[in-house]
Scaffold this active site. Structure first.
Site, mmCIF file in Angstrom:
data_model
loop_
_atom_site.group_PDB
_atom_site.id
_atom_site.type_symbol
_atom_site.label_atom_id
_atom_site.label_comp_id
_atom_site.label_asym_id
_atom_site.label_seq_id
_atom_site.Cartn_x
_atom_site.Cartn_y
_atom_site.Cartn_z
ATOM 1 N N ASP A 143 0.868 -1.178 0.000
ATOM 2 C CA ASP A 143 0.000 0.000 0.000
ATOM 3 C C ASP A 143 0.904 1.226 0.000
ATOM 4 O O ASP A 143 1.819 1.327 0.816
ATOM 5 C CB ASP A 143 -0.885 -0.023 1.249
ATOM 6 C CG ASP A 143 -1.988 1.016 1.231
ATOM 7 O OD1 ASP A 143 -1.701 2.191 0.910
ATOM 8 O OD2 ASP A 143 -3.130 0.661 1.538
ATOM 9 N N HIS B 187 -10.136 -5.751 -2.632
ATOM 10 C CA HIS B 187 -8.779 -5.791 -2.110
ATOM 11 C C HIS B 187 -8.793 -6.120 -0.624
ATOM 12 O O HIS B 187 -9.645 -5.677 0.122
ATOM 13 C CB HIS B 187 -8.002 -4.500 -2.381
ATOM 14 C CG HIS B 187 -8.684 -3.245 -1.940
ATOM 15 N ND1 HIS B 187 -9.792 -2.718 -2.567
ATOM 16 C CD2 HIS B 187 -8.384 -2.382 -0.951
ATOM 17 C CE1 HIS B 187 -10.152 -1.594 -1.979
ATOM 18 N NE2 HIS B 187 -9.323 -1.373 -0.977
#
Length: 130
Positions: free
Chosen positions: A29, A93
């Protein structure tokens, strides 16, 4: 229009890739809650997790488990937390977040990393994938 995650999977947008197989993709991320915060996504673009067909859903969970175990082995943390929220990007996700306190799971507290740190973390996790 393709989601940002589809563009990442297709190599149109750079990322710090952690793992990939025929159906799933994992990358760090870029705005992490903690160092090692990783996203696991199906290559098939589906908006909501409960809209995945059962095989893809189960495959995503198995892939996420494998990546999560690698994070546990590579990153100093008490455990790896898992979150599926899905409001930010219309592409399923799974967030895998190294946790040392409940504050690491709060999506309003972020850490800053340099490109070199991102690269080193991605490589460290990738090396632990079994």
């Amino acid at each position: 229009m393709a989601s940002i995650f589809t563009k990442i999977i297709n190599g149109e947008i750079p990322c710090y890739k952690v793992a990939e197989d025929a159906d799933f993709f994992a990358f760090l991320d870029i705005n992490p809650n903690a160092a090692g915060h990783t996203l696991c996504v199906p290559k098939k673009e589906v908006d909501k997790v409960l809209d995945l067909d059962e095989a893809t859903y189960m495959g995503l969970m198995a892939f996420s488990r494998k990546v999560g175990k690698a994070i546990e082995a590579a990153i100093d943390c008490e455990r790896v937390g898992m979150s599926v929220i899905g409001l930010e990007v219309p592409h399923v996700h799974v967030h895998l977040i190294p946790l040392n306190s409940m504050l690491d799971a709060v999506f309003q507290r972020k850490v800053s990393l340099t490109p070199e740190e991102f690269t080193a973390i991605a490589e460290k996790i990738s090396a632990k994938i079994e």
